[in-house]
Design an enzyme around this catalytic site. Structure first.
Site, short mmCIF file in Angstrom:
data_model
loop_
_atom_site.label_atom_id
_atom_site.label_comp_id
_atom_site.label_asym_id
_atom_site.label_seq_id
_atom_site.Cartn_x
_atom_site.Cartn_y
_atom_site.Cartn_z
N GLY A 25 0.83 -1.20 0.00
CA GLY A 25 0.00 0.00 0.00
C GLY A 25 0.85 1.24 0.00
O GLY A 25 2.04 1.20 -0.30
N ASP A 138 -9.35 3.77 12.90
CA ASP A 138 -9.56 3.35 11.52
C ASP A 138 -10.19 1.96 11.47
O ASP A 138 -9.77 1.09 10.70
CB ASP A 138 -8.23 3.35 10.76
CG ASP A 138 -8.44 3.34 9.24
OD1 ASP A 138 -9.54 3.69 8.78
OD2 ASP A 138 -7.50 2.96 8.52
#
Length: 731
Positions: A25, A138
């Protein structure tokens, strides 16, 4: 599923060999890695371009710290980390299960029972974080892994401590718009209530296949989160009011994780019992993927070999068969992939042609350590010992060990086990140390008979040096003595001193006294309660000096144990309280105290204020004797194993997370080394080293010892019992 390594991926990081990619990522790459012992791990790294920025390195370190806080039960267990490396990394267990978004995408929305069980388990996970003053910030379906034993929360890239605004400034929104809280969307403080909001969104997704605020551009999502009503269409009717309560715009109106948990699930049954068969099949497929060959490293990215999305399940298969049918024996190898490494290819050669199927077998594990790992470094057993004589816990002072056994004290080199000297002794309670010197009670031939004195011991030769404190005074001859402690130039003793004692006098006048070790001057002299002449037991089982208190465990006439704290200036009792449920033999260990508290196991783990004896905090459960190091208290908990808590507050830090934990005995105090804590299992006679970072068993040693003490100077653990002394490595 694992993908091949690219041409520029490193060969290894730290002691771990990289064998495949799990994903990549914006922040870094996650690899499948293998430890030197064969354990399969997930190893997360940071991109080199970001590693040059101090703020990103700090955030990466905090991510690893947050993952440690949540532990292996609710997250991916952190095994190792090096945030200071050129390429920062940390390694965790490899979780056998799909992420929640993948499970819902392939299996469809979950039934109500599954959503409730999932939510209750996630409440426990978040509660573990919040009790440690950490918020995730998150929480979303892709950050929740679904396993047969329960969900695991991962990816703590933006998690932080409550009140910490160093990395995230007011006015900047950080998180995933579809699942962030209204306060997070405006850049305000994200508290545990914000995690509850996100959890409700995750459960709505699990129940319907979509988030409560839809999808689209980030700006649109943020607007709906701040001002729009959640769309719970398709959510089971009974869950709508529960989730609506959690999705309130006002953080104060939302329930806590504990309140939400009670509304979701009663805690009955195993987690897997609440999952649909299709999800169990996906978990089995993820486990089966561990055994699939991975293509060798290629000069350019290549597609990984196809892996079936689902596991064929025969009609009428049991739920256990759904989990194990495709995975072979993977789920029986310790859950985190311990030993599951036979599928890995080596070097750059292409993978071999498929061979006929054979049932997988575990690779090397803790239970199959080489025999040499079970051996002590050395072993000493004195001869000529009466079978009824039991040695006391050895003293370790100045890099030397003293073992009192019977009528002899042995001076031993802890590094080699060599006996350097021996000396006669009357009793083990005639010895005490202030940490740098050892003092003993000696007999003096003085008219009209024999009296006692306090003298230092030469640790190099075992010779008794010139007596420094004659214990005689106007009260008469000293008939009995027990040396309790030495601290700050003062020796504290329990003595029987009278000019004449009747042969059958049952009310023996015992006293506690403080003596200057240099001059022999009595600083104070205080009586102790009646003690029977017919008892051969010592008055005191353990004693220590801390924060101006002489704290001792006193054996009472009825066989119970009482804690007595005296002012070291006057000898007056400041406070007393019974140590309920304690058997005398269970508390013959050095007491654990610091400048504020006395720490006790034997029942609940608790801290008593040294100032007044009041209870500062207590941890529920049944514990063994605790050990203290660097502000952390370690103790074995029944059914769990080694646990660690903040000494000042009792706040949990971590608990042992492996199958060996429940075997830990509650009779031995842990020994704490630089990287491992050592606990005893009397059931199988094993001393186990539990990693302070991994919280799982790293090594084990066969022993019949029951008492253990650390010698940090020589880096060994001394074990004693049944007339022997042995040493094991302290690491």
């Amino acid at each position: 599923m694992p993908l091949p390594l690219t041409h520029d991926d490193p060969e290894d990081l730290g002691p771990y060999r990289l064998v495949a990619r799990l994903g990549s990522g914006g922040m870094g790459t996650v690899y499948l890695a293998r430890s030197p012992g064969g354990r399969i791990l997930a190893l997360k790294t940071m991109h080199a371009t970001m590693a040059s920025e101090a703020a990103f390195r700090t955030r990466f370190r905090l991510e690893a710290d947050a993952a440690r806080v949540i532990g292996g039960r609710y997250g991916a267990q952190v095994v190792d980390a090096d945030p200071l490396a050129t390429t920062p990394w940390f390694a965790t267990e490899y979780v056998l299960g799909p992420p929640l978004d993948e499970a819902v995408e392939q299996s469809g929305p979950l039934p109500e029972a599954s959503v409730r069980a999932l939510g209750a388990a996630l409440c426990e996970a978040l509660g573990q974080l919040h009790r440690s003053d950490v918020v995730h910030r998150d929480l979303k379906p892709s950050n929740i892994m679904v396993t047969a034993h329960g969900p695991k929360v991962i990816d703590f890239g933006i998690a932080r401590a409550l009140g910490d605004t160093h990395l995230t400034h007011t006015g900047s929104a950080v998180g995933t718009p579809a699942f962030m809280s209204p306060e997070q969307a405006t850049g305000e403080e994200h508290t545990p209530a914000g995690d509850v909001f996100a959890l409700a969104g995750v459960l709505a997704f699990a129940a319907t296949g979509r988030g409560p605020f839809g999808d689209g551009r980030p700006a649109d999502l943020v607007y709906r989160v701040r001002y729009g009503d959640p769309d719970l269409t398709g959510t089971p009717e009974a869950l709508v009011p529960v989730l609506s309560h959690c999705l309130a715009k006002d953080p104060a109106a939302r329930p806590t994780t504990a309140e939400l948990q009670s509304q979701l699930h009663d805690g009955q049954g195993e987690f897997a019992d609440h999952l649909p068969d299709t999800v169990l099949a996906l978990i089995g497929a993820r486990a089966a993927g561990v055994w699939q060959p991975v293509p060798p490293r290629l000069p350019a990215p290549a597609e990984a070999p196809a892996v079936p999305d689902t596991v064929p399940v025969a009609t009428g298969s049991s739920r256990r068969g759904l989990l194990l049918g495709a995975a072979g024996a993977v789920l029986g190898l310790g859950g985190a992939g311990a030993g599951a490494w036979a599928w890995l290819g080596g070097g750059d050669a292409p993978p071999p042609a498929p061979a006929p199927y054979k049932k997988p077998v575990p690779g090397p594990s803790v239970g199959a350590l080489p025999k040499k790992k079970w051996d002590s470094l050395w072993h000493f057993q004195p001869g000529g010992i009466d079978k009824d004589e039991t040695p006391e816990m050895p003293l370790v002072v100045g890099g030397r060990a003293l073992m009192v056994c019977g009528a002899t004290v042995y001076g031993i080199n802890p590094a080699s086990g060599d006996v350097t000297w021996t000396s006669d002794v009357d009793a083990s309670w005639h010895f005490a140390s202030d940490g740098s010197r050892v003092y003993r009670i000696v007999n003096l031939k003085t008219p009209p008979g024999i009296s006692r004195a306090l003298a230092p011991l030469d640790l190099a030769t075992g010779r008794t040096q010139k007596p420094e404190a004659d214990l005689r005074d106007a009260r008469g001859k000293l008939f009995g003595v027990q040396l309790l402690a030495v601290s700050g130039g003062t020796a504290y003793l329990c003595v029987l001193q009278r000019d004449k004692i009747k042969q059958y006098d049952r009310q023996m006048p015992w006293n506690v006294t403080a003596v200057d070790v240099r001059t022999g001057r009595k600083r104070w002299y205080e009586p102790v309660p009646f003690h029977s002449q017919k008892s051969d037991e010592a008055h005191f089982l353990a004693a220590t000096v801390a924060a101006g208190r002489l704290v001792a465990l006193q054996l009472m006439n009825d066989g119970t144990v009482r804690i007595v704290a005296r002012d070291t200036r006057t000898g007056k009792s400041v406070w007393e309280r019974p140590l309920k449920g304690a058997r005398p033999d269970d508390v013959r260990y050095p007491l654990t105290a610091d400048g504020r508290h006395l720490y006790l196991g034997v029942g609940p783990l608790r801290a008593l204020r040294l100032s007044d004896g009041g209870q500062a905090w207590a941890a529920e459960g049944t514990y063994g004797p605790p050990a203290l190091k660097d502000g952390v208290l370690y103790a074995a908990r029944k059914g769990t194993g080694l646990t660690a808590v903040e000494a000042a507050t009792g706040k949990p830090r971590w608990a042992q997370r492996d199958a060996y934990g429940p075997r830990t005995a509650l009779t031995a105090r842990p020994v704490i080394g630089p990287r491992h804590a050592y606990t005893l299992s009397t059931a199988d006679g094993v001393l186990r080293a539990v990693g302070l970072a991994s919280h799982t068993t790293a090594r084990q040693y066969k022993t019949t010892g029951t008492r253990f003490i650390a010698d940090e100077h020589n880096k060994v653990i001394l074990a004693s019992d049944d007339h022997f002394l042995a040493a094991f490595p302290l690491q």
